[in-house]
Design a protein around this motif. Structure first.
Motif, mmCIF file in Angstrom:
data_model
loop_
_atom_site.group_PDB
_atom_site.id
_atom_site.type_symbol
_atom_site.label_atom_id
_atom_site.label_comp_id
_atom_site.label_asym_id
_atom_site.label_seq_id
_atom_site.Cartn_x
_atom_site.Cartn_y
_atom_site.Cartn_z
ATOM 1 N N ALA A 177 0.840 -1.207 0.000
ATOM 2 C CA ALA A 177 0.000 0.000 0.000
ATOM 3 C C ALA A 177 0.872 1.254 0.000
ATOM 4 N N ALA A 178 1.941 1.228 0.780
ATOM 5 C CA ALA A 178 2.848 2.380 0.826
ATOM 6 C C ALA A 178 3.478 2.621 -0.547
ATOM 7 N N VAL A 179 3.950 1.566 -1.195
ATOM 8 C CA VAL A 179 4.565 1.727 -2.525
ATOM 9 C C VAL A 179 3.564 2.341 -3.492
ATOM 10 N N GLU A 180 2.343 1.833 -3.488
ATOM 11 C CA GLU A 180 1.320 2.346 -4.411
ATOM 12 C C GLU A 180 1.015 3.822 -4.149
ATOM 13 N N LEU A 181 0.878 4.191 -2.893
ATOM 14 C CA LEU A 181 0.591 5.588 -2.567
ATOM 15 C C LEU A 181 1.806 6.474 -2.841
ATOM 16 N N PHE A 182 3.007 5.966 -2.575
ATOM 17 C CA PHE A 182 4.214 6.741 -2.860
ATOM 18 C C PHE A 182 4.362 6.971 -4.357
ATOM 19 N N GLN A 183 3.977 5.982 -5.162
ATOM 20 C CA GLN A 183 4.032 6.148 -6.617
ATOM 21 C C GLN A 183 3.139 7.297 -7.061
ATOM 22 N N ALA A 184 1.988 7.388 -6.457
ATOM 23 C CA ALA A 184 1.016 8.407 -6.851
ATOM 24 C C ALA A 184 1.325 9.784 -6.278
ATOM 25 N N GLU A 185 1.879 9.817 -5.041
ATOM 26 C CA GLU A 185 1.961 11.091 -4.338
ATOM 27 C C GLU A 185 3.334 11.466 -3.790
ATOM 28 N N GLY A 186 4.307 10.565 -3.901
ATOM 29 C CA GLY A 186 5.603 10.822 -3.277
ATOM 30 C C GLY A 186 5.649 10.214 -1.890
ATOM 31 N N PRO A 197 1.279 10.808 1.614
ATOM 32 C CA PRO A 197 0.232 9.978 2.219
ATOM 33 C C PRO A 197 0.406 9.851 3.734
ATOM 34 N N SER A 198 -0.689 10.021 4.453
ATOM 35 C CA SER A 198 -0.641 9.891 5.910
ATOM 36 C C SER A 198 -0.592 8.406 6.292
ATOM 37 N N LEU A 199 -0.173 8.147 7.515
ATOM 38 C CA LEU A 199 -0.173 6.764 8.004
ATOM 39 C C LEU A 199 -1.586 6.194 8.010
ATOM 40 N N ASP A 200 -2.562 7.034 8.326
ATOM 41 C CA ASP A 200 -3.952 6.561 8.329
ATOM 42 C C ASP A 200 -4.368 6.107 6.929
ATOM 43 N N ARG A 201 -3.995 6.864 5.900
ATOM 44 C CA ARG A 201 -4.336 6.472 4.522
ATOM 45 C C ARG A 201 -3.620 5.196 4.114
ATOM 46 N N ILE A 202 -2.365 5.067 4.506
ATOM 47 C CA ILE A 202 -1.606 3.858 4.176
ATOM 48 C C ILE A 202 -2.242 2.649 4.868
ATOM 49 N N CYS A 203 -2.579 2.809 6.137
ATOM 50 C CA CYS A 203 -3.211 1.714 6.874
ATOM 51 C C CYS A 203 -4.566 1.352 6.267
ATOM 52 N N ALA A 204 -5.356 2.354 5.904
ATOM 53 C CA ALA A 204 -6.657 2.088 5.290
ATOM 54 C C ALA A 204 -6.492 1.343 3.964
ATOM 55 N N ALA A 205 -5.520 1.765 3.155
ATOM 56 C CA ALA A 205 -5.272 1.100 1.877
ATOM 57 C C ALA A 205 -4.807 -0.343 2.076
ATOM 58 N N ALA A 206 -4.129 -0.601 3.190
ATOM 59 C CA ALA A 206 -3.653 -1.951 3.493
ATOM 60 C C ALA A 206 -4.725 -2.794 4.189
ATOM 61 N N GLY A 207 -5.811 -2.137 4.604
ATOM 62 C CA GLY A 207 -6.882 -2.853 5.293
ATOM 63 C C GLY A 207 -6.528 -3.227 6.721
ATOM 64 N N CYS A 208 -5.769 -2.345 7.380
ATOM 65 C CA CYS A 208 -5.404 -2.626 8.769
ATOM 66 C C CYS A 208 -5.446 -1.339 9.589
ATOM 67 N N THR A 209 -5.145 -1.469 10.862
ATOM 68 C CA THR A 209 -5.215 -0.332 11.772
ATOM 69 C C THR A 209 -3.826 0.255 12.010
ATOM 70 N N ARG A 210 -3.814 1.408 12.642
ATOM 71 C CA ARG A 210 -2.542 2.026 13.030
ATOM 72 C C ARG A 210 -1.814 1.149 14.036
#
Length: 194
Positions: A26-35, A39-52
């Motif tokens: 999820a982090a790689v995908e969001l980093f590709q799109a936004e640097g 992306p916030s940790l909350d967005r990364i966690c949501a994209a991964a389907g898990c919690t903080r």
């Protein structure tokens, strides 16, 4: 009883590995799109389907996640380029790399990939990413060196391999800038280094 406990710990470890992999992907995908910083940790966690909380089971800091994401992206990049150039000689490797450049393939930073400037930014901010990237560049130069034929005056394979790696970095930067690249004109020049 022991068998059931062993099964549970194996399943638990597998789920833990899956959660970590989901976070990194999820982090790689969001980093590709936004640097790497947007992306916030909350967005990364949501994209991964898990919690903080799950995030902190696997990573102490955001930097640790960025390092893991960059390592995955670098491994995928080097793996795809080396796989594309699986020929035993350097000329086949060069042809495969240039074909990837010509079609702006993801493995060379084209569409759908982590952009070169994201990698350089991460190298500037995070010493671990920089060290890993430098090790990968050295390994790539060693792989090329082993595939090069000996030179006419002494063994200059190390210098030629290093030159090819530096040219590849320039090509990656050019792709990132959406600069036009005449691959057909480059091919004979690069093959002359072989």
């Amino acid at each position: 009883m022991r068998r059931r406990s062993s099964y549970r710990s194996t399943v638990r470890e597998q789920r833990k590995d899956e959660t970590r992999a989901a976070l990194v992907t999820a982090a790689v995908e969001l980093f590709q799109a936004e640097g790497t910083e947007a992306p916030s940790l909350d967005r990364i966690c949501a994209a991964a389907g898990c919690t903080r909380g799950a995030f902190y089971v696997h990573f102490a800091t955001r930097e640790d996640l960025i390092v893991a994401a960059m390592e995955l992206a670098l491994q995928q990049f080097v793996g795809k380029v080396l796989e594309a150039g699986a020929a035993s000689d350097a000329a086949g490797f060069i042809d495969a790399f240039l074909a990837s450049v010509a079609r702006r393939a993801p493995e060379v930073g084209g569409t759908g990939a982590l952009r070169f400037h994201h990698l350089l930014d991460a190298c500037a901010r995070y010493p671990q990413v920089r060290a890993r990237y430098l090790r990968l560049l050295d390994a790539t130069a060693q792989t090329l060196r082993a595939r090069l034929a000996p030179g006419g005056r002494g063994d200059d394979r190390a210098a030629r391999a290093e030159t090819l790696v530096l040219i590849a970095l320039g090509l990656l930067a050019s792709i990132d800038l959406d600069r036009s690249i005449d691959v057909a004109a480059l091919r004979p020049v690069l093959r002359a280094l072989v």
